[in-house]
Write a protein that holds these residues in place. Structure first.
Motif, PDB file in Angstrom:
ATOM      1  N   ASN A  94       1.649   5.136   0.235  1.00 18.71           N
ATOM      2  CA  ASN A  94       0.991   6.157   1.045  1.00 18.71           C
ATOM      3  C   ASN A  94       1.728   7.466   1.066  1.00 18.71           C
ATOM      4  O   ASN A  94       3.059   7.488   0.906  1.00 18.71           O
ATOM      5  N   THR A 106       0.998  -1.082   0.027  1.00 20.32           N
ATOM      6  CA  THR A 106      -0.036  -0.046  -0.035  1.00 20.32           C
ATOM      7  C   THR A 106       0.801   1.212  -0.088  1.00 20.32           C
ATOM      8  O   THR A 106       1.696   1.371   0.861  1.00 20.32           O
ATOM      9  N   ALA A 155      -3.221  10.314   1.750  1.00 16.65           N
ATOM     10  CA  ALA A 155      -3.646   9.337   0.565  1.00 16.65           C
ATOM     11  C   ALA A 155      -2.904   8.062   0.739  1.00 16.65           C
ATOM     12  O   ALA A 155      -1.831   7.851   0.977  1.00 16.65           O
ATOM     13  N   LYS A 156      -3.711   6.819   0.364  1.00 13.35           N
ATOM     14  CA  LYS A 156      -3.401   5.700   0.298  1.00 13.35           C
ATOM     15  C   LYS A 156      -3.703   4.967  -0.967  1.00 13.35           C
ATOM     16  O   LYS A 156      -4.873   5.431  -1.312  1.00 13.35           O
ATOM     17  N   TYR A 157      -2.824   4.219  -1.462  1.00 16.10           N
ATOM     18  CA  TYR A 157      -3.433   3.585  -2.738  1.00 16.10           C
ATOM     19  C   TYR A 157      -2.827   1.923  -2.976  1.00 16.10           C
ATOM     20  O   TYR A 157      -1.568   1.980  -2.666  1.00 16.10           O
ATOM     21  N   GLN A 186     -12.644   5.528   2.129  1.00 16.02           N
ATOM     22  CA  GLN A 186     -12.001   4.645   1.845  1.00 16.02           C
ATOM     23  C   GLN A 186     -12.944   3.772   0.713  1.00 16.02           C
ATOM     24  O   GLN A 186     -13.684   3.308   1.081  1.00 16.02           O
ATOM     25  N   ARG A 234      -6.758  -4.361  -2.006  1.00 20.11           N
ATOM     26  CA  ARG A 234      -6.918  -3.122  -2.904  1.00 20.11           C
ATOM     27  C   ARG A 234      -7.636  -1.933  -1.948  1.00 20.11           C
ATOM     28  O   ARG A 234      -8.782  -2.281  -1.391  1.00 20.11           O
ATOM     29  N   GLN A 235      -7.027  -0.957  -2.251  1.00 21.50           N
ATOM     30  CA  GLN A 235      -7.823   0.228  -1.653  1.00 21.50           C
ATOM     31  C   GLN A 235      -7.091   1.584  -2.231  1.00 21.50           C
ATOM     32  O   GLN A 235      -6.108   1.673  -2.791  1.00 21.50           O
ATOM     33  N   GLN A 236      -8.071   2.506  -2.146  1.00 19.45           N
ATOM     34  CA  GLN A 236      -7.758   4.126  -2.441  1.00 19.45           C
ATOM     35  C   GLN A 236      -8.699   4.801  -1.042  1.00 19.45           C
ATOM     36  O   GLN A 236      -9.651   4.516  -0.847  1.00 19.45           O
ATOM     37  N   TYR A 242     -12.787   0.085  -1.048  1.00 17.29           N
ATOM     38  CA  TYR A 242     -11.943  -1.262  -0.812  1.00 17.29           C
ATOM     39  C   TYR A 242     -12.136  -2.460  -1.432  1.00 17.29           C
ATOM     40  O   TYR A 242     -13.444  -2.515  -1.669  1.00 17.29           O
ATOM     41  N   TYR A 260      -8.668   8.452   1.300  1.00 15.85           N
ATOM     42  CA  TYR A 260      -8.171   9.838   1.544  1.00 15.85           C
ATOM     43  C   TYR A 260      -8.942  10.358   2.822  1.00 15.85           C
ATOM     44  O   TYR A 260      -9.962  10.083   3.242  1.00 15.85           O
TER      45      TYR A 260
END
Length: 184
Positions: free
Chosen positions: A40, A38, A57-59, A102, A74-76, A104, A78
């Motif tokens: 970030n 992940t 932000a995480k992706y 999020q 999997r994630q995005q 996910y 904010y």
């Protein structure tokens, strides 16, 4: 004469840039990369002495195959929030609060069940920032978040039947932080 003018303009720029000293930071959480890659980043701005405003932000777009079983987180995500620093900005103990969204898709980690959806909520985190260098910090922290999720759960990681869906409240660990931060 032009050299003196050039040196004067350069000195004025250096003085004005140094006036912003210790107001901004950019950091990345090393533990986040251990969460199946992940990526970030967090940016922070300190408008007043004891407070900083943050945006994170995480992706994670990755899926893996472990022992012939698909695994993914999997994630995005904010978030925006604020940190309170009782002593100094970007040094010592702090507590933080944030609002987070999020999207996910998680599956195959603890069981074959997969869940995907959207989460909205608020979180609390506390930690300590150790100053390694005037511009480089090492941060440690722990936090959780709670809110509402709209989700669908499937019986297997790929092409599963829907076993549950809906709207549900949640409380989850969110921040396990060992981060490197650059302050400018």
């Amino acid at each position: 004469m032009s050299r003196i003018r050039y040196i004067g303009v350069l000195a004025l720029l250096l003085v004005s840039v140094s006036a912003f000293g210790q107001k901004f930071s950019v950091s990345t959480n090393i533990v986040g990369y251990m969460n199946l890659g992940t990526m970030n980043m967090e940016v922070s701005y300190a408008p007043v002495r004891h407070w900083s405003l943050t945006a994170q932000a995480k992706y994670n777009p990755f899926s893996f195959k472990i022992s012939d079983r698909p695994v993914r987180n999997r994630q995005q995500a904010y978030s925006v929030g604020a940190r309170f620093w009782p002593w100094h900005i970007y040094s010592g103990w702090w507590v933080a609060a944030k609002l987070q969204y999020q999207e996910y898709s998680t599956g195959g980690i603890l069981s074959r069940k997969t869940e995907e959806g959207d989460r909205w909520g608020a979180g609390l985190t506390a930690g300590y920032t150790y100053m390694i260098h005037p511009r480089v910090n090492l941060e440690f922290g722990l936090g959780f978040w709670t809110g509402v999720k709209k989700y669908a759960a499937y019986d297997s990681p790929v092409c599963g039947l829907t076993v549950e869906s809906g709207l549900k409240a949640f409380i989850l660990p969110n921040d396990i932080i060992i981060a490197v931060s650059y302050v400018f």
